[in-house]
Design a protein around this motif. Structure first.
Motif, PDB file in Angstrom:
ATOM      1  N   GLU A  42      -7.036   9.661   5.625  1.00 36.83           N
ATOM      2  CA  GLU A  42      -6.519   8.619   4.731  1.00 36.83           C
ATOM      3  C   GLU A  42      -5.061   8.890   4.378  1.00 36.83           C
ATOM      4  O   GLU A  42      -4.214   7.981   4.410  1.00 36.83           O
ATOM      5  CB  GLU A  42      -7.362   8.558   3.453  1.00 36.83           C
ATOM      6  N   GLU A  43      -4.767  10.140   4.054  1.00 39.36           N
ATOM      7  CA  GLU A  43      -3.400  10.489   3.681  1.00 39.36           C
ATOM      8  C   GLU A  43      -2.451  10.341   4.867  1.00 39.36           C
ATOM      9  O   GLU A  43      -1.340   9.815   4.737  1.00 39.36           O
ATOM     10  CB  GLU A  43      -3.345  11.916   3.139  1.00 39.36           C
ATOM     11  N   LYS A  44      -2.871  10.815   6.045  1.00 39.51           N
ATOM     12  CA  LYS A  44      -2.023  10.690   7.235  1.00 39.51           C
ATOM     13  C   LYS A  44      -1.738   9.223   7.551  1.00 39.51           C
ATOM     14  O   LYS A  44      -0.601   8.847   7.855  1.00 39.51           O
ATOM     15  CB  LYS A  44      -2.699  11.349   8.436  1.00 39.51           C
ATOM     16  N   LEU A  45      -2.788   8.399   7.493  1.00 36.40           N
ATOM     17  CA  LEU A  45      -2.637   6.979   7.786  1.00 36.40           C
ATOM     18  C   LEU A  45      -1.669   6.327   6.807  1.00 36.40           C
ATOM     19  O   LEU A  45      -0.809   5.531   7.208  1.00 36.40           O
ATOM     20  CB  LEU A  45      -3.995   6.285   7.730  1.00 36.40           C
ATOM     21  N   GLU A  46      -1.807   6.679   5.545  1.00 34.52           N
ATOM     22  CA  GLU A  46      -0.915   6.110   4.534  1.00 34.52           C
ATOM     23  C   GLU A  46       0.523   6.569   4.763  1.00 34.52           C
ATOM     24  O   GLU A  46       1.465   5.793   4.605  1.00 34.52           O
ATOM     25  CB  GLU A  46      -1.382   6.504   3.132  1.00 34.52           C
ATOM     26  N   GLY A  47       0.691   7.834   5.151  1.00 31.78           N
ATOM     27  CA  GLY A  47       2.031   8.349   5.434  1.00 31.78           C
ATOM     28  C   GLY A  47       2.686   7.617   6.589  1.00 31.78           C
ATOM     29  O   GLY A  47       3.865   7.241   6.516  1.00 31.78           O
ATOM     30  N   VAL A  48       1.933   7.413   7.667  1.00 35.27           N
ATOM     31  CA  VAL A  48       2.450   6.678   8.828  1.00 35.27           C
ATOM     32  C   VAL A  48       2.777   5.239   8.444  1.00 35.27           C
ATOM     33  O   VAL A  48       3.804   4.679   8.851  1.00 35.27           O
ATOM     34  CB  VAL A  48       1.421   6.719   9.978  1.00 35.27           C
ATOM     35  N   LYS A  49       1.923   4.629   7.645  1.00 35.47           N
ATOM     36  CA  LYS A  49       2.127   3.242   7.209  1.00 35.47           C
ATOM     37  C   LYS A  49       3.401   3.130   6.374  1.00 35.47           C
ATOM     38  O   LYS A  49       4.219   2.219   6.577  1.00 35.47           O
ATOM     39  CB  LYS A  49       0.922   2.763   6.418  1.00 35.47           C
ATOM     40  N   ILE A  50       3.581   4.043   5.436  1.00 34.58           N
ATOM     41  CA  ILE A  50       4.769   4.027   4.580  1.00 34.58           C
ATOM     42  C   ILE A  50       6.037   4.149   5.410  1.00 34.58           C
ATOM     43  O   ILE A  50       7.001   3.386   5.235  1.00 34.58           O
ATOM     44  CB  ILE A  50       4.691   5.157   3.533  1.00 34.58           C
ATOM     45  N   LEU A  51       6.040   5.104   6.330  1.00 33.36           N
ATOM     46  CA  LEU A  51       7.239   5.334   7.153  1.00 33.36           C
ATOM     47  C   LEU A  51       7.517   4.175   8.102  1.00 33.36           C
ATOM     48  O   LEU A  51       8.669   3.768   8.274  1.00 33.36           O
ATOM     49  CB  LEU A  51       7.080   6.617   7.967  1.00 33.36           C
ATOM     50  N   SER A  52       6.472   3.646   8.739  1.00 33.03           N
ATOM     51  CA  SER A  52       6.682   2.575   9.717  1.00 33.03           C
ATOM     52  C   SER A  52       7.151   1.298   9.038  1.00 33.03           C
ATOM     53  O   SER A  52       8.030   0.596   9.559  1.00 33.03           O
ATOM     54  CB  SER A  52       5.415   2.327  10.530  1.00 33.03           C
ATOM     55  N   GLU A  53       6.590   0.975   7.880  1.00 34.21           N
ATOM     56  CA  GLU A  53       7.022  -0.215   7.154  1.00 34.21           C
ATOM     57  C   GLU A  53       8.475  -0.079   6.697  1.00 34.21           C
ATOM     58  O   GLU A  53       9.257  -1.030   6.761  1.00 34.21           O
ATOM     59  CB  GLU A  53       6.122  -0.463   5.943  1.00 34.21           C
ATOM     60  N   ALA A  54       8.835   1.115   6.257  1.00 34.73           N
ATOM     61  CA  ALA A  54      10.186   1.332   5.736  1.00 34.73           C
ATOM     62  C   ALA A  54      11.241   1.317   6.828  1.00 34.73           C
ATOM     63  O   ALA A  54      12.360   0.837   6.622  1.00 34.73           O
ATOM     64  CB  ALA A  54      10.233   2.664   4.993  1.00 34.73           C
ATOM     65  N   SER A  55      10.904   1.852   7.995  1.00 32.97           N
ATOM     66  CA  SER A  55      11.907   2.001   9.049  1.00 32.97           C
ATOM     67  C   SER A  55      11.915   0.851  10.050  1.00 32.97           C
ATOM     68  O   SER A  55      12.872   0.717  10.816  1.00 32.97           O
ATOM     69  CB  SER A  55      11.666   3.313   9.809  1.00 32.97           C
TER      70      SER A  55
END
Length: 295
Positions: free
Chosen positions: A137-150
């Motif tokens: 869950e944490e990894k998925l959220e981290g990837v989601k945060i970074l991909s949306e931002a960049s």
């Protein structure tokens, strides 16, 4: 906290992040070693690591200080380095100096610089996905945060607005900078939140959004002003590039004093957003330090 103290804390975190970046970017391949060399050239040995610092500081505020936080911080810094490589390319801002040394395309050629930027944009997701002892869950959220931002609706969309030449109002400029600069600053803060178990809806997560968005705008306003009044030796890059490229900035839309006042107001709002949290004085001093910086 006094100015020299915040600078000491920043330097200490930057050193730790630099060490982790060096470790993460240590792998190479003899058949394309110039690519890893160019990636390391751009990602290591320079910069204040403000974004990485924000990741570690919001994690600390949430009670987390393990090694994984430095991995998240490094992921943010790699994407930031990639954006600088691309910004400097002749087809973008066409700048030949970055962090006091030749830009990547000057040092390695345009093609390799472009590929190094691409590599530094993608590798952070592998790094996060490979974290051990971290929930899916944490990894998925981290990837989601970074991909949306960049991605298209974040930093890259903001860059497209920037090169379009159609940004002529304060409203559009705020949107541009919120995407191009602000989204990655927000991502840095939110990665620190999720690393400490503070997901969307938590008080820390929501405060991080306000803090990040406000210092992001303040940071950009000061950056625009420094492009007019700054010292290239302190900045580690050329000044006057916005004028050269006919770029609409806060420094062009407003007189110096008015633009600075706007940055000061955003800074005050950022400080208020985190003031209720224990040990938030470092984030408050950072915001004030960014407002008064000369580099």
């Amino acid at each position: 906290m006094k100015e020299n103290n915040i600078k000491s804390v920043l330097a200490d975190r930057a050193e730790k992040i630099e060490k982790k970046l060096d470790e993460l970017l240590s792998k190479t391949d003899g058949d394309f070693s110039v690519l890893t060399e160019a990636s390391r050239y751009s990602a290591l040995g320079g910069g204040k690591r403000i974004r990485g610092f924000l990741t570690t500081e919001f994690a600390r505020l949430g009670g987390e200080s393990s090694e994984k936080v430095l991995v998240y911080a490094s992921a943010v810094e790699m994407i930031h380095a990639a954006s600088l490589i691309h910004d400097d390319l002749p087809c973008m801002d066409d700048d030949d100096i970055r962090r006091g040394k030749p830009s990547a395309h000057i040092a390695y050629g345009e093609a390799t610089a472009l590929l190094a930027g691409d590599a530094l944009m993608i590798y952070p997701y592998e790094v996060i996905a490979s974290l051990e002892g971290v929930s899916a869950e944490e990894k998925l959220e981290g990837v989601k945060i970074l991909s949306e931002a960049s991605g298209m609706y974040g930093m890259i969309g903001g860059q497209q607005m920037d090169i379009s030449g159609n940004v002529r109002s304060e409203e559009k400029l705020v949107k541009l900078q919120s995407l191009k600069t602000g989204r990655m600053i927000r991502a840095a803060c939110l990665l620190g939140c999720i690393a400490s178990g503070n997901f969307k809806g938590s008080k820390l997560y929501e405060a991080a959004i306000v803090y990040a968005d406000r210092i992001g705008l303040a940071f950009q306003i000061i950056d625009d002003l420094l492009d007019v009044t700054g010292d290239p030796k302190l900045l580690g890059k050329n000044i006057g590039m916005d004028e050269k490229n006919d770029t609409v900035t806060f420094a062009k839309l407003f007189p110096y004093e008015e633009a600075f006042d706007k940055a000061a107001q955003y800074t005050a709002q950022a400080c208020a957003a985190v003031s209720e949290f224990e040990s938030s004085e470092i984030l408050i001093e950072l915001a004030k330090n960014l407002l008064m910086r000369n580099s």
